[in-house]
Design a protein around this motif. Structure first.
Motif, mmCIF file in Angstrom:
data_model
loop_
_atom_site.group_PDB
_atom_site.id
_atom_site.type_symbol
_atom_site.label_atom_id
_atom_site.label_comp_id
_atom_site.label_asym_id
_atom_site.label_seq_id
_atom_site.Cartn_x
_atom_site.Cartn_y
_atom_site.Cartn_z
ATOM 1 N N LEU A 240 0.954 -1.164 -0.205
ATOM 2 C CA LEU A 240 0.266 -0.102 -0.036
ATOM 3 C C LEU A 240 0.903 1.338 0.060
ATOM 4 O O LEU A 240 0.673 2.273 -0.586
ATOM 5 N N GLY A 241 2.147 1.211 0.732
ATOM 6 C CA GLY A 241 2.825 2.233 0.682
ATOM 7 C C GLY A 241 3.571 2.476 -0.652
ATOM 8 O O GLY A 241 3.754 3.577 -1.203
ATOM 9 N N VAL A 242 4.050 1.440 -1.343
ATOM 10 C CA VAL A 242 4.490 1.707 -2.747
ATOM 11 C C VAL A 242 3.114 2.239 -3.569
ATOM 12 O O VAL A 242 3.968 3.133 -4.305
ATOM 13 N N ALA A 243 2.100 1.687 -3.362
ATOM 14 C CA ALA A 243 1.125 2.243 -4.296
ATOM 15 C C ALA A 243 0.963 3.808 -4.182
ATOM 16 O O ALA A 243 0.823 4.593 -5.096
ATOM 17 N N GLY A 244 0.851 4.191 -2.773
ATOM 18 C CA GLY A 244 0.589 5.688 -2.410
ATOM 19 C C GLY A 244 1.841 6.351 -3.013
ATOM 20 O O GLY A 244 1.826 7.453 -3.588
ATOM 21 N N LEU A 245 3.291 5.898 -2.847
ATOM 22 C CA LEU A 245 4.249 6.502 -3.442
ATOM 23 C C LEU A 245 4.359 6.703 -4.686
ATOM 24 O O LEU A 245 4.625 7.732 -5.239
ATOM 25 N N ALA A 246 3.722 5.694 -5.510
ATOM 26 C CA ALA A 246 3.834 5.620 -6.957
ATOM 27 C C ALA A 246 2.831 6.670 -7.484
ATOM 28 O O ALA A 246 3.132 7.376 -8.290
ATOM 29 N N ASN A 247 1.465 6.609 -6.733
ATOM 30 C CA ASN A 247 0.357 7.666 -7.127
ATOM 31 C C ASN A 247 1.258 9.126 -6.951
ATOM 32 O O ASN A 247 0.411 10.090 -7.895
ATOM 33 N N THR A 248 1.913 9.352 -6.000
ATOM 34 C CA THR A 248 2.422 10.642 -5.871
ATOM 35 C C THR A 248 3.590 11.123 -6.587
ATOM 36 O O THR A 248 3.420 12.084 -7.541
ATOM 37 N N VAL A 249 4.472 10.193 -7.025
ATOM 38 C CA VAL A 249 5.871 10.434 -7.891
ATOM 39 C C VAL A 249 5.234 10.674 -9.330
ATOM 40 O O VAL A 249 5.700 11.464 -9.983
ATOM 41 N N PHE A 250 4.374 9.590 -9.655
ATOM 42 C CA PHE A 250 3.772 9.311 -10.865
ATOM 43 C C PHE A 250 2.227 9.930 -11.159
ATOM 44 O O PHE A 250 1.700 9.400 -11.914
ATOM 45 N N LYS A 251 2.368 11.261 -10.362
ATOM 46 C CA LYS A 251 1.012 11.712 -10.464
ATOM 47 C C LYS A 251 0.488 12.130 -11.872
ATOM 48 O O LYS A 251 -0.804 11.907 -12.145
ATOM 49 N N ASP A 252 1.314 12.542 -12.850
ATOM 50 C CA ASP A 252 0.939 12.919 -14.139
ATOM 51 C C ASP A 252 1.253 11.609 -14.990
ATOM 52 O O ASP A 252 0.835 11.690 -16.429
ATOM 53 N N ALA A 253 1.655 10.499 -14.655
ATOM 54 C CA ALA A 253 1.768 9.459 -15.415
ATOM 55 C C ALA A 253 1.102 8.078 -14.617
ATOM 56 O O ALA A 253 1.915 7.242 -14.347
ATOM 57 N N PRO A 254 -0.077 8.150 -14.909
ATOM 58 C CA PRO A 254 -0.853 7.033 -14.083
ATOM 59 C C PRO A 254 -0.490 5.693 -14.532
ATOM 60 O O PRO A 254 -0.671 4.653 -13.742
ATOM 61 N N GLN A 255 -0.077 5.467 -15.777
ATOM 62 C CA GLN A 255 0.093 4.288 -16.322
ATOM 63 C C GLN A 255 1.429 3.625 -15.615
ATOM 64 O O GLN A 255 1.539 2.484 -15.489
ATOM 65 N N SER A 256 2.501 4.656 -15.507
ATOM 66 C CA SER A 256 3.390 4.177 -14.644
ATOM 67 C C SER A 256 3.320 3.835 -13.410
ATOM 68 O O SER A 256 3.905 2.825 -12.840
ATOM 69 N N ALA A 257 2.587 4.588 -12.691
ATOM 70 C CA ALA A 257 2.230 4.357 -11.235
ATOM 71 C C ALA A 257 1.449 2.924 -11.144
ATOM 72 O O ALA A 257 1.664 1.913 -10.187
ATOM 73 N N LEU A 258 0.386 2.490 -12.306
ATOM 74 C CA LEU A 258 -0.257 1.292 -12.029
ATOM 75 C C LEU A 258 0.458 0.256 -12.385
ATOM 76 O O LEU A 258 0.672 -0.726 -11.937
ATOM 77 N N LEU A 259 1.862 0.258 -13.205
ATOM 78 C CA LEU A 259 2.706 -0.611 -13.297
ATOM 79 C C LEU A 259 3.366 -0.973 -12.079
ATOM 80 O O LEU A 259 3.674 -2.274 -11.942
#
Length: 315
Positions: A158-177
């Protein structure tokens, strides 16, 4: 004369999963003799993922989230303007994502949450039967530590998902990967840790096998969700947990929130699953049928009571 007695081969996974539906008593006896659990759990997660994926691709997530926010605005405490701002803020990220991205993101949450709920209730039931003196060899401390280790990994995901959504806020496909990879790794690690621990604890392994095969009943409800999602025209504004209405509340709307909440717990698939689970637990613990059923339905009844109390308070 020498008589050779051949041991009857173990029933295959497919036959066991069919057996818990058609003939749960003998099937659970076989499962307790030769415990297994990975096949039924994998089937459940697979069918759930497909069913929820189809539903999520057709769901109107903005409308669903808006309805949920408005529903929990108890007694209209927030003003209309304040509520509109809150809804726009909460649905901002949803509006930026495609339907496929929303389906994948929600699917990860469903799978991760399902395996942790399964593991938690396995230990709740095991603890209750240990307290009854029916399981004497299980080391509960180690079993709960195993659960906490899995929970720690899940919180990390969950922490990784939250961090990914923050870092890749403008690139949701990267956050989802990134979050999808983390979720798949978590499910694999969870399965390995649980299987490794239970194989060293025969009684816990039998409990796990019985519970996992009982959850085959939820595979059927997932198939129903899949069918309804395919038939219902898009956009679907009904929450996923209300799509399969196989309870008394669906046919007897009393107009009273607390009573409707109580009737919603009289659910065909849940009662069926818990009954099969009780048969399996009886085989694993050798307790009487009445005691096995009472302990199995106890957590279910407690959650129903909390739900009814909440509805009575909130109206």
């Amino acid at each position: 004369m020498n008589v050779t007695v051949q041991e009857q081969p173990a029933t295959g996974s497919a036959a066991r999963m069919t057996g818990v539906i058609m003939s749960p008593g003998p099937t659970m006896q076989e499962i307790v003799r030769r415990p297994s659990w990975i096949a039924p759990m994998a089937l459940y997660l697979l069918v759930l993922s497909i069913a929820f994926g189809v539903y999520a691709m057709k769901a109107d997530w903005v409308a669903i989230l808006t309805t949920q926010i408005e529903r929990y605005n108890l007694s209209g405490l927030a003003g209309e303007d304040e509520m509109d701002k809150h809804i726009r803020k909460k649905t901002e990220d949803i509006r930026k994502r495609t339907q496929a991205q929303l389906a994948l993101a929600n699917g990860q949450n469903v799978v991760g949450w399902s395996v942790m709920v399964f593991h938690f209730f396995l230990l709740v039931y095991t603890t209750l039967f240990v307290m009854m003196g029916a399981l004497a060899e299980i080391k509960l401390g180690r079993a709960w530590l195993n659960f906490l280790a899995c929970l720690g990994i899940y919180l990390g995901v969950l922490g990784v998902a939250g961090l990914a959504n923050t870092v890749f806020k403008d690139a949701p496909q990267s956050a989802l990967l990134l979050s999808t990879t983390a979720t798949l790794c978590f499910v694999g690690a969870w399965g390995w840790l649980l299987d490794r621990h239970t194989r060293r604890n025969p009684e816990l392994h039998r409990m796990l096998g019985a519970m996992a095969h009982a959850w085959v009943i939820f595979v059927i409800s997932s198939f129903v969700l899949l069918l309804l999602s395919l038939l219902k025209p898009a956009p679907i504004e009904t929450p996923a947990d209300q799509m399969v209405r196989a309870n008394l509340a669906a046919v007897a709307d009393t107009g009273l929130p607390a009573l409707n909440a109580l009737l919603s717990w009289v659910d065909v698939f849940s009662i069926w699953c818990y009954s099969v689970m009780a048969i399996g637990f009886r085989a694993a613990t050798r307790l009487s049928t009445g005691i096995a059923f009472s302990i199995t339905f106890l957590p279910y009844a407690l959650f129903a009571m909390f739900h009814v109390a909440f509805k009575a308070i909130s109206g």
